[in-house]
Design a protein around this motif. Structure first.
Motif, PDB file in Angstrom:
ATOM      1  N   GLU A  32       0.815  -1.210   0.000  1.00 56.19           N
ATOM      2  CA  GLU A  32       0.000   0.000   0.000  1.00 56.19           C
ATOM      3  C   GLU A  32       0.851   1.265   0.000  1.00 56.19           C
ATOM      4  OE1 GLU A  32       0.921  -1.130   4.172  1.00 56.19           O
ATOM      5  OE2 GLU A  32       0.169  -2.248   2.462  1.00 56.19           O
ATOM      6  N   LEU A  33       2.135   1.120   0.311  1.00 54.73           N
ATOM      7  CA  LEU A  33       3.048   2.266   0.323  1.00 54.73           C
ATOM      8  C   LEU A  33       4.140   2.140  -0.734  1.00 54.73           C
ATOM      9  CD1 LEU A  33       3.532   2.605   4.200  1.00 54.73           C
ATOM     10  CD2 LEU A  33       2.036   3.947   2.722  1.00 54.73           C
ATOM     11  N   ALA A  34       3.883   1.337  -1.749  1.00 53.19           N
ATOM     12  CA  ALA A  34       4.932   1.034  -2.735  1.00 53.19           C
ATOM     13  C   ALA A  34       5.506   2.294  -3.392  1.00 53.19           C
ATOM     14  CB  ALA A  34       4.407   0.078  -3.796  1.00 53.19           C
ATOM     15  N   GLY A  35       4.663   3.249  -3.728  1.00 55.66           N
ATOM     16  CA  GLY A  35       5.155   4.473  -4.366  1.00 55.66           C
ATOM     17  C   GLY A  35       6.087   5.254  -3.465  1.00 55.66           C
ATOM     18  N   ALA A  36       5.646   5.513  -2.247  1.00 63.25           N
ATOM     19  CA  ALA A  36       6.472   6.260  -1.294  1.00 63.25           C
ATOM     20  C   ALA A  36       7.717   5.466  -0.913  1.00 63.25           C
ATOM     21  CB  ALA A  36       5.674   6.601  -0.046  1.00 63.25           C
ATOM     22  N   ALA A  37       7.543   4.164  -0.686  1.00 58.88           N
ATOM     23  CA  ALA A  37       8.690   3.330  -0.308  1.00 58.88           C
ATOM     24  C   ALA A  37       9.695   3.235  -1.453  1.00 58.88           C
ATOM     25  CB  ALA A  37       8.210   1.938   0.102  1.00 58.88           C
ATOM     26  N   GLY A  38       9.201   3.145  -2.686  1.00 52.62           N
ATOM     27  CA  GLY A  38      10.103   3.116  -3.840  1.00 52.62           C
ATOM     28  C   GLY A  38      10.888   4.412  -3.973  1.00 52.62           C
ATOM     29  N   GLY A  39      10.225   5.535  -3.749  1.00 47.34           N
ATOM     30  CA  GLY A  39      10.912   6.830  -3.778  1.00 47.34           C
ATOM     31  C   GLY A  39      11.956   6.939  -2.687  1.00 47.34           C
ATOM     32  N   LEU A  40      11.597   6.457  -1.495  1.00 42.93           N
ATOM     33  CA  LEU A  40      12.547   6.463  -0.384  1.00 42.93           C
ATOM     34  C   LEU A  40      13.745   5.572  -0.691  1.00 42.93           C
ATOM     35  CD1 LEU A  40      13.340   7.311   2.473  1.00 42.93           C
ATOM     36  CD2 LEU A  40      11.958   5.406   3.332  1.00 42.93           C
ATOM     37  N   LEU A  41      13.490   4.404  -1.258  1.00 41.56           N
ATOM     38  CA  LEU A  41      14.570   3.472  -1.608  1.00 41.56           C
ATOM     39  C   LEU A  41      15.528   4.117  -2.610  1.00 41.56           C
ATOM     40  CD1 LEU A  41      15.751   0.611  -1.361  1.00 41.56           C
ATOM     41  CD2 LEU A  41      14.204  -0.077  -3.190  1.00 41.56           C
ATOM     42  N   THR A  42      14.979   4.744  -3.634  1.00 42.30           N
ATOM     43  CA  THR A  42      15.825   5.404  -4.631  1.00 42.30           C
ATOM     44  C   THR A  42      16.603   6.562  -4.014  1.00 42.30           C
ATOM     45  OG1 THR A  42      14.286   4.776  -6.381  1.00 42.30           O
ATOM     46  CG2 THR A  42      15.811   6.573  -6.872  1.00 42.30           C
ATOM     47  N   SER A  43      15.956   7.311  -3.150  1.00 46.32           N
ATOM     48  CA  SER A  43      16.644   8.420  -2.471  1.00 46.32           C
ATOM     49  C   SER A  43      17.790   7.913  -1.607  1.00 46.32           C
ATOM     50  CB  SER A  43      15.662   9.206  -1.608  1.00 46.32           C
ATOM     51  OG  SER A  43      14.682   9.804  -2.415  1.00 46.32           O
ATOM     52  N   LEU A  44      17.558   6.811  -0.896  1.00 50.91           N
ATOM     53  CA  LEU A  44      18.626   6.231  -0.075  1.00 50.91           C
ATOM     54  C   LEU A  44      19.785   5.735  -0.928  1.00 50.91           C
ATOM     55  CD1 LEU A  44      16.568   4.339   2.646  1.00 50.91           C
ATOM     56  CD2 LEU A  44      18.018   6.354   2.958  1.00 50.91           C
ATOM     57  N   GLN A  45      19.479   5.139  -2.080  1.00 51.58           N
ATOM     58  CA  GLN A  45      20.549   4.693  -2.988  1.00 51.58           C
ATOM     59  C   GLN A  45      21.385   5.885  -3.440  1.00 51.58           C
ATOM     60  OE1 GLN A  45      18.287   2.689  -6.028  1.00 51.58           O
ATOM     61  NE2 GLN A  45      18.624   0.686  -5.111  1.00 51.58           N
ATOM     62  N   MET A  46      20.720   6.962  -3.811  1.00 51.97           N
ATOM     63  CA  MET A  46      21.448   8.150  -4.266  1.00 51.97           C
ATOM     64  C   MET A  46      22.259   8.762  -3.137  1.00 51.97           C
ATOM     65  SD  MET A  46      18.577   9.781  -6.782  1.00 51.97           S
ATOM     66  CE  MET A  46      19.620  11.074  -7.408  1.00 51.97           C
ATOM     67  N   LEU A  47      21.693   8.801  -1.943  1.00 45.53           N
ATOM     68  CA  LEU A  47      22.400   9.344  -0.787  1.00 45.53           C
ATOM     69  C   LEU A  47      23.643   8.516  -0.482  1.00 45.53           C
ATOM     70  CD1 LEU A  47      22.625  11.290   1.614  1.00 45.53           C
ATOM     71  CD2 LEU A  47      21.145   9.717   2.895  1.00 45.53           C
ATOM     72  N   MET A  48      23.511   7.208  -0.481  1.00 46.79           N
ATOM     73  CA  MET A  48      24.660   6.347  -0.191  1.00 46.79           C
ATOM     74  C   MET A  48      25.732   6.481  -1.275  1.00 46.79           C
ATOM     75  SD  MET A  48      23.919   5.345   2.728  1.00 46.79           S
ATOM     76  CE  MET A  48      25.320   4.320   3.025  1.00 46.79           C
TER      77      MET A  48
END
Length: 170
Positions: free
Chosen positions: A101-117
């Motif tokens: 139910e949170l796939a969109g927000a979680a996907g955005g967070l995942l991508t943001s974390l990848q970029m941050l790392m």
């Protein structure tokens, strides 16, 4: 690294950069093929992490031995990016599966974390490079692969390695 240490021309750099990008695509393609064959995502993820640790460790070892050269480093760099391409879809699947139910927000967070790392790792390489040279890059790559394994292992011992454990009230 390629231009300043290994003296690759700007045009050669573009071609080699394309090769590393091709490694990501090849890894993601292999991930899709394995998924269609029914290989569980956590198996693919573990294989990608272990291969990345082997590849980056070899690159660091070559660097420490003074054997950091274009013919030795480039295949390892391409293989390292292929490991990312192989791991990323399985990691995203595992991270998003318990939260549909949170796939969109979680996907955005995942991508943001990848970029941050990625930004943190490249900053760390830049800071360490004047003192350690190519070992800054290969060492950070190896440390990242080891960190991925250390994050994965405790999760793999659980029945559902990607799910978030939420205690049910009694």
């Amino acid at each position: 690294m390629l231009i300043d240490v290994l003296h690759v021309s700007p045009g050669g750099y573009a071609a080699l950069f394309g090769c590393t990008g091709g490694g990501i695509v090849a890894g993601a393609f292999l991930n899709g093929r394995l998924a269609r064959q029914g290989v569980p995502p956590r198996t693919v993820l573990l294989a990608a992490i272990l291969l990345a640790l082997l590849v980056t460790g070899t690159l660091a070892g070559l660097t420490l031995a003074g054997a950091f050269s274009l013919p030795l480093a480039m295949p390892l760099l391409v293989l390292a990016t292929a490991c990312f391409g192989l791991a990323a879809p399985s990691a995203a699947h595992g991270a998003l599966e318990p939260l549909p139910e949170l796939a969109g927000a979680a996907g955005g967070l995942l991508t943001s974390l990848q970029m941050l790392m990625g930004a943190l790792a490249s900053t760390l390489v830049a800071v360490l490079f004047p003192r350690f040279g190519p070992l800054a890059m290969s060492g950070i790559m190896t440390a990242a692969a080891l960190a991925a394994l250390l994050v994965y292992l405790p999760r793999s011992s659980q029945q559902a390695p990607f799910s978030l454990a939420v205690a049910e009230p009694d």
